[in-house]
Design a protein around this motif. Structure first.
Motif, PDB file in Angstrom:
ATOM      1  N   UNK B 148       0.836  -1.204   0.000  1.00  0.00           N
ATOM      2  CA  UNK B 148       0.000   0.000   0.000  1.00  0.00           C
ATOM      3  C   UNK B 148       0.867   1.248   0.000  1.00  0.00           C
ATOM      4  N   UNK B 149       0.557   2.153  -0.913  1.00  0.00           N
ATOM      5  CA  UNK B 149       1.269   3.427  -0.978  1.00  0.00           C
ATOM      6  C   UNK B 149       0.249   4.555  -0.975  1.00  0.00           C
ATOM      7  N   UNK B 150       0.684   5.710  -0.478  1.00  0.00           N
ATOM      8  CA  UNK B 150      -0.204   6.860  -0.441  1.00  0.00           C
ATOM      9  C   UNK B 150      -0.139   7.630  -1.757  1.00  0.00           C
ATOM     10  N   UNK B 173       0.133  -3.572  -6.246  1.00  0.00           N
ATOM     11  CA  UNK B 173       0.325  -2.274  -5.601  1.00  0.00           C
ATOM     12  C   UNK B 173      -1.027  -1.582  -5.502  1.00  0.00           C
ATOM     13  N   UNK B 174      -1.355  -1.123  -4.311  1.00  0.00           N
ATOM     14  CA  UNK B 174      -2.615  -0.408  -4.099  1.00  0.00           C
ATOM     15  C   UNK B 174      -2.303   1.013  -3.627  1.00  0.00           C
ATOM     16  N   UNK B 175      -2.848   1.992  -4.360  1.00  0.00           N
ATOM     17  CA  UNK B 175      -2.626   3.389  -3.976  1.00  0.00           C
ATOM     18  C   UNK B 175      -3.842   3.916  -3.238  1.00  0.00           C
ATOM     19  N   UNK B 176      -3.622   4.554  -2.107  1.00  0.00           N
ATOM     20  CA  UNK B 176      -4.733   5.029  -1.270  1.00  0.00           C
ATOM     21  C   UNK B 176      -4.771   6.555  -1.241  1.00  0.00           C
ATOM     22  N   UNK B 177      -5.987   7.103  -1.065  1.00  0.00           N
ATOM     23  CA  UNK B 177      -6.170   8.559  -1.152  1.00  0.00           C
ATOM     24  C   UNK B 177      -5.344   9.345  -0.129  1.00  0.00           C
TER      25      UNK B 177
END
Lengths: 287, 287
Positions: B148-150, B173-177
């Motif tokens: 998880x990355x911002x 890879x999951x990008x978070x708000x």
């Protein structure tokens, strides 16, 4: 049995079907000679399946090097492998284009610092980045248990071992001895660029290296250093020599009285053809 | 339950014992704020085990940047994680020294070309090589199913996605708000360097980005380009702005009438503190 793959996707599908079998990889740029064939034989002795990749990697050639001219001889290579009469499976992966190895906008580079700047790295900037990047890709595609490299590219095999250690890639690297013709010339795909008289000229490379090896084996540290330095100095005055160095074989650092194994490495330009060679020598200095 | 590891070897041994469980990774440099905590919560919602790495990576800091000054607050970070009251396992890997991540003579660099030269890459040369190299190492050590990355580090998450695709690393890879405070300031460990008046000054960053977002959403392509260009030109005359750009969110190329999603990215220096922010916007140009 020899199976030829020109498409990475088809290769990968087949690779998946193999599961956890022991797999040896022999990465080559094709134009196979007895040096390559010795790696294939070694691999098939110890692994269920051997994968030979044949790929002339554009990333490792400089703009003024012989990428276009590099011999591409797939038919002949397949015959050479066939003539080994190996009973186990040999998969030949010869991608039909560079985009098979570097798909859509591939833009990653793997670089090793320290080992790459000297020797061949200094006259071929970017060369080893191209080597480590393609070898990473080939490892990723083929997923071997062990990969075989020739000692002729001594610096290359050391760099690849470093990459494997640093990135903890799940395979072993095995380095195999240089194969030479009767005259002592190390086998190389580039030898075919040489005329008869150039072949004779090329022998200077292995001969000079042998002379230094003998000095290392027979003299004390101080004596050998004095004699060797004068040989190096004299030799390198000749512009055909790109380099000639004696280094610690573990890390390519300068040798010292505590060095256990040295490597003598040379690069000589014969006409337009740049040839490399080396010899490794265990040293127990005479007292 | 939270388990803290300071040694890579001990961590690896534990990691092996987990086998094939679904594992989420949240790589951080510590000094956790609600942005990081949102990643940890998201990970623990979807994975059996969440690994939080806390490592201030020397490779991604330039010689005149804030590596020494960067806040190291391990005790407080553990409390922040604990206060989330997550019932699943959280492994915190906070290596006690850089040599845990880069052991004995580690000398490999992974670089991505194309995405890395602009924006933060242009004012922080070598920064993204440091990021990709440490992230590769962290992936290799933790072997997550998903990381998880911002979105705050927009360029960074895009570069990491490119590395994962190019090197075929086996994870998602999951990008978070972006998480913001009430005033709209994007959460960042560097916010604590700001005085009260600087906090107010810092709001210019998110406000300017919002203004441009509105223009993109409300005008035709031509009209938005004209208004935006005049804003950019005027803004960048002010030396506190490192960059302010509107780019295609997929590849950081210039936007065109066919761009589906744009990203507006800015970097503003407030006193000695360089802050970054961005907003992504789907665009359906008004006709």
């Amino acid at each position: 049995m020899i199976k030829l793959f020109r498409k990475i996707d088809e290769f990968k599908e087949y690779r998946r079907s193999l599961g956890q079998t022991s797999i040896g990889l022999v990465p080559t740029m094709g134009n196979l000679h007895s040096g390559h064939l010795s790696l294939i034989e070694e691999s098939s002795k110890y692994n269920e399946v051997t994968i030979v990749t044949i790929f002339v990697n554009p990333l490792q050639f400089g703009p003024n090097e012989d990428f276009d001219k590099y011999p591409r001889t797939l038919e002949q290579d397949l015959q050479s492998i066939d003539s080994l009469s190996i009973e186990k499976d040999i998969l030949v992966l010869a991608p039909e284009s560079a985009s098979e190895i570097y798909p859509n906008g591939f833009s990653t580079t793997i670089s090793i610092s320290g080992l790459t700047e000297k020797l061949c790295g200094s006259s071929r900037p970017g060369h080893f980045d191209g080597v480590t990047t393609v070898v990473y890709q080939l490892f990723n595609i083929t997923k071997p248990s062990i990969a075989y490299f020739g000692q002729k590219d001594f610096q290359q095999q050391l760099i690849i071992k470093k990459m494997v250690r640093d990135l903890e890639l799940p395979l072993q690297i095995q380095t195999m001895p240089i194969i030479r013709d009767e005259s002592g010339l190390a086998k190389s795909s580039r030898n075919q660029y040489l005329s008869d008289s150039q072949r004779t000229e090329a022998l200077e490379l292995s001969k000079k290296i042998s002379t230094i090896r003998e000095l290392l084996q027979e003299s004390s540290f101080i004596d050998s250093q004095i004699s060797i330095n004068s040989i190096l100095e004299e030799t390198l005055r000749d512009e055909r020599w790109d380099y000639l160095e004696v280094l610690d074989s573990n890390n390519l650092q300068s040798i010292s009285p505590t060095t256990n194994e040295a490597v003598i490495l040379g690069a000589l330009k014969v006409g337009e053809t740049r040839l490399i060679d080396n010899q490794v020598v265990k040293i127990i200095y005479a007292r």
